[in-house]
Structures are given as C-alpha cells and as structure tokens.
Design an enzyme around this catalytic site. Structure first.
Site, short mmCIF file in Angstrom:
data_model
loop_
_atom_site.label_atom_id
_atom_site.label_comp_id
_atom_site.label_asym_id
_atom_site.label_seq_id
_atom_site.Cartn_x
_atom_site.Cartn_y
_atom_site.Cartn_z
N ARG A 1 11.52 -9.21 17.72
CA ARG A 1 11.77 -10.41 17.32
C ARG A 1 13.06 -10.55 17.89
NH1 ARG A 1 6.98 -12.13 17.50
NH2 ARG A 1 6.29 -13.17 15.90
N HIS B 36 7.66 -13.78 26.35
CA HIS B 36 7.63 -13.58 25.03
C HIS B 36 5.64 -13.60 25.01
CE1 HIS B 36 6.95 -13.83 20.65
NE2 HIS B 36 5.71 -13.58 20.86
P1 NDP Z 1 4.08 -3.71 10.53
O1 NDP Z 1 3.75 -5.00 9.56
O2 NDP Z 1 1.96 -3.25 11.31
O3 NDP Z 1 4.34 -2.81 11.07
C1 NDP Z 1 6.01 -3.42 10.70
C2 NDP Z 1 6.61 -1.80 10.62
O4 NDP Z 1 8.06 -2.39 10.29
C3 NDP Z 1 6.74 -1.16 9.72
O5 NDP Z 1 6.58 0.23 10.13
C4 NDP Z 1 7.16 -1.41 8.38
O6 NDP Z 1 7.40 0.01 7.30
C5 NDP Z 1 8.63 -1.79 9.16
N1 NDP Z 1 9.54 -2.57 8.02
C6 NDP Z 1 9.77 -2.94 8.04
N2 NDP Z 1 10.95 -4.06 7.39
C7 NDP Z 1 11.43 -3.11 7.40
C8 NDP Z 1 13.09 -2.42 7.13
N3 NDP Z 1 12.94 -3.54 6.16
N4 NDP Z 1 13.82 -1.30 7.20
C9 NDP Z 1 12.48 -0.20 7.71
N5 NDP Z 1 11.27 -0.89 8.65
C10 NDP Z 1 10.87 -1.99 7.71
O7 NDP Z 1 3.85 -4.43 12.46
P2 NDP Z 1 3.28 -5.00 13.54
O8 NDP Z 1 3.68 -3.32 14.25
O9 NDP Z 1 1.66 -5.04 13.45
O10 NDP Z 1 3.63 -6.39 14.17
C11 NDP Z 1 5.28 -5.33 14.68
C12 NDP Z 1 6.45 -6.41 14.84
O11 NDP Z 1 6.04 -7.07 16.05
C13 NDP Z 1 5.45 -8.55 14.67
O12 NDP Z 1 6.36 -8.33 13.60
C14 NDP Z 1 6.14 -9.29 15.45
O13 NDP Z 1 7.02 -9.94 15.19
C15 NDP Z 1 6.26 -8.24 16.70
N6 NDP Z 1 5.48 -8.33 17.75
C16 NDP Z 1 5.60 -9.37 19.01
C17 NDP Z 1 4.05 -9.29 19.69
C18 NDP Z 1 5.49 -10.01 21.25
O14 NDP Z 1 4.02 -10.28 22.33
N7 NDP Z 1 6.41 -9.53 21.56
C19 NDP Z 1 3.44 -9.60 20.12
C20 NDP Z 1 2.50 -8.96 18.59
C21 NDP Z 1 4.00 -8.99 17.18
P3 NDP Z 1 6.33 0.20 6.86
O15 NDP Z 1 5.37 0.80 7.37
O16 NDP Z 1 7.03 0.93 5.55
O17 NDP Z 1 6.14 -0.68 6.01
#
Ligand code: NDP
Length: 310
Positions: free
Chosen positions: A225, A273
């Site tokens: 993002r 995007h």
């Molecule tokens: P998930 O919710 O599966 O994974 C998010 C990860 O971020 C987890 O490992 C989580 O930790 C970690 N995280 C969240 N908050 C923190 C923090 N404060 N400190 C450290 N680590 C943190 O999401 P996805 O993998 O499915 O997707 C990730 C992002 O990709 C989406 O939120 C979206 O913004 C983006 N996206 C972009 C697309 C594009 O086309 N550009 C398409 C699809 C998604 P934990 O494992 O411990 O919960």
C-alpha cells in the site's frame, strides 16, 4: 428458505462473477438468491468491493457477514459494523499473481536487466550478476502473499528474510517479528518488498531511518500500500543513492497524479496497481465456502481482526 446474497461492486466486476459465483455456491451446496440490486436490509450476506458507491450497513438486521473481494480492507472496514464479521480475500489466483509480480521485479533488479534493455550507446558491459544466494531480499509482511513470495524467492536461492507482527517459522525464510525485529530484517537488505496491510502501526513503516538500514543502492518494491512508504524520505534516499531504484505499484492517491515526482524520476518504475488481482473463479470458491461455513455454524475463513485492522 433460500438465502439472499447482495453482490455490491462495479458493473464490470459483476460481469466477471455472474456465472462463476452461482456455480461455486451450487457446488458448495448453498441455496441462495444472488442479486446486485437487493436492498442491503434484506441481505444475509454481502459480497463487497465498492467503487464510490459505499453502502450504509448500520441497519442491516439480517446481515450475517460481509465478504470482501479484496485482500486489503482498510478502505471498507469502517463501512461494516463491528458486530458483523468481515472477511478479506485470500485467493490462490491472487497469490499466484503476486508471486509472479514480485519474482519478476526482484529478478529484473537482481540481474541488472535495465543496463542491457536500455543501452542506447551499445556499450559492452560484461559484468555478471551475483548468484541469488548472495542477494539479500527482505519481505515486510509474512501473510498469505508475503509468505508465498518469500517461499518462491527462497526456492530460487535468494537469501530471504521476513518480518511480521507475530513470530513465525517458515522454511527457507529468516523470520523476524515485532518492532525490534524490523531493524534486523532491514539491515543490509539489497531488495525490500512491502506486503504489509496499511494500519495505524504500519503507516510510513519505510521511513528515513528504516531506509537508512538498507544496503547502499538498495531496491524498494512496494505492491503493498502506498501509505507504507514515507514518500519524501524515499525521494530523498533516491537522490543520495541510498536507494538505487523503487518499483511502486501502490500509492497514497490512485491514480497517481500526473505531477507526482515518481512519474518522471529516472529510477522509479510506476505500475498502476496491477501487481495482482482477485481471480473470479477461485475467489468465488472462497466466498461460497464462507457462506457454507456460516450457515453450518463453522468458523469463517480469513476474518478481519478489527482491532488489529487487517
Ligand atoms: P495478510 O493479512 O495475510 O498478511 C499481512 C502480514 O503483515 C502478516 O504477516 C502480518 O503479521 C503482517 N503485519 C501486519 N501488521 C504488522 C505490524 N504492525 N508489524 C509487523 N508485521 C505486521 O495479508 P496478505 O498477505 O493477504 O496481503 C498483504 C497486503 O498486500 C494487503 O493488505 C494489501 O494491502 C496488499 N495487496 C496488494 C495488491 C496489489 O495488487 N498491489 C493485491 C493484494 C493485496 P502476522 O502474520 O503476525 O499477522
């Protein structure tokens, strides 16, 4: 009595789902009336991926769950009352697309392909790239997408580290967690990939001090993002050479305004995007499975933790 499911999204998206979603619901044994113009008050479930047309869901007494077609839900979470479960999309097609995008862009920079593709003076520069094992790649976010990308890169031999909120053990990835793990994960990274959700805790996670931990001339790849990156700090790091290139797919304002410095920067690649997209056939199976689970009283898949914000 059959269930009412409202599909609320842009018309072009309905065109993609109007056949595959009913098929998936039928395959899951769900008897449902699927409509794009049902009043939200009459819906049992809402498949939700609004454009501008957000719904007021505050008086939807029958509503059992809101099922997002998107992985990132920060833009819609406020629409959904906290007592209604909100699920995000984890879809094998979306994951496969992200693995392709991230692997492709990591390889572009790892192999130094730009020097050969853009070589107007026909210069002969026989500098072989290092092996992947000697290239440090760090992935911020080890969720559905970050883990899949990390595994793919580790499979190619890259030295992969990752960072998440909770501790993890993933084969082939050196895992770090929590605030104190961020510095270790970034130290000396030559390529950093952002796959975090945008929350109050992750806003501007890649700021000046964080960029300062990367190897000189590091590459930033951000399909996560736009708000994860401090744009001014990134532009400053590109000027000093601390960052050698940024490949950015997501931005604070989208479409990226024409006068934004990223468009004209010679060492920034803007992609609009498109890193990955929810795929209707596989996503429909996830939606159908969640409706089936809800009706059977089983836990839903991929429920958003409203206090964590993702
Ligand atoms: P998930 O919710 O599966 O994974 C998010 C990860 O971020 C987890 O490992 C989580 O930790 C970690 N995280 C969240 N908050 C923190 C923090 N404060 N400190 C450290 N680590 C943190 O999401 P996805 O993998 O499915 O997707 C990730 C992002 O990709 C989406 O939120 C979206 O913004 C983006 N996206 C972009 C697309 C594009 O086309 N550009 C398409 C699809 C998604 P934990 O494992 O411990 O919960």
């Amino acid at each position: 009595m059959s269930l009412n499911i409202l599909f609320h999204s842009a018309p072009h998206r309905w065109a993609d789902y109007r056949t595959v979603l009913p098929d998936a619901l039928a395959a899951a044994g769900v008897d449902a009336r699927l409509s794009t113009d049902l009043p939200p008050e009459e819906a049992d479930y809402i498949v939700y991926a609004p454009a501008e047309d957000r719904l007021d869901l505050s008086r939807c007494g029958r509503l059992k769950a809101v099922l997002s077609l998107w992985a990132g839900i920060e833009g819609i979470a406020d629409d959904v009352p906290r007592e209604i479960p909100l699920t995000r999309m984890v879809d094998e097609g979306l994951t496969a697309g992200m693995v392709e995008y991230v692997t492709g862009h990591v390889l572009r920079h790892h192999l130094g392909m730009d020097a050969h593709i853009v070589n107007p003076d026909h210069e002969w520069r026989p500098v072989p790239p290092p092996l992947a094992a000697d290239r440090k790649v760090t992935i911020l976010g080890l969720g559905a997408l970050g883990t899949a990308c990390g595994r793919a890169l580790a499979g190619l031999g890259f030295a992969v580290s990752g960072w998440s909120r909770s501790p993890k053990e993933i084969d082939g990835i050196r895992c770090h967690s929590a605030d104190d793990g961020l510095a270790t994960a970034l130290d000396g990274a030559e390529i950093v990939v952002l796959l975090l959700p945008l929350t109050a805790d992750t806003e501007c996670v890649l700021d000046g001090p964080a960029l300062g931990r990367l190897a000189d001339g590091a590459v930033v790849i951000n399909p996560g993002r736009g708000g994860l990156v401090d744009d001014d700090a990134l532009l400053a790091a590109l000027e000093t050479g601390q960052v050698g290139h940024a490949t950015l797919d997501t931005f604070r304002v989208e479409p990226l305004p024409q006068d934004h410095p990223y468009w004209s920067h010679p060492r920034v690649t803007v992609t609009p995007h498109v890193a990955s997209e929810t795929r209707p056939a596989s996503a429909s199976r996830v939606i159908a499975e969640n409706v089936r689970r809800a009706e059977a009283g089983e836990p839903l898949l991929h429920v958003v933790d409203r206090s964590a914000g993702y």
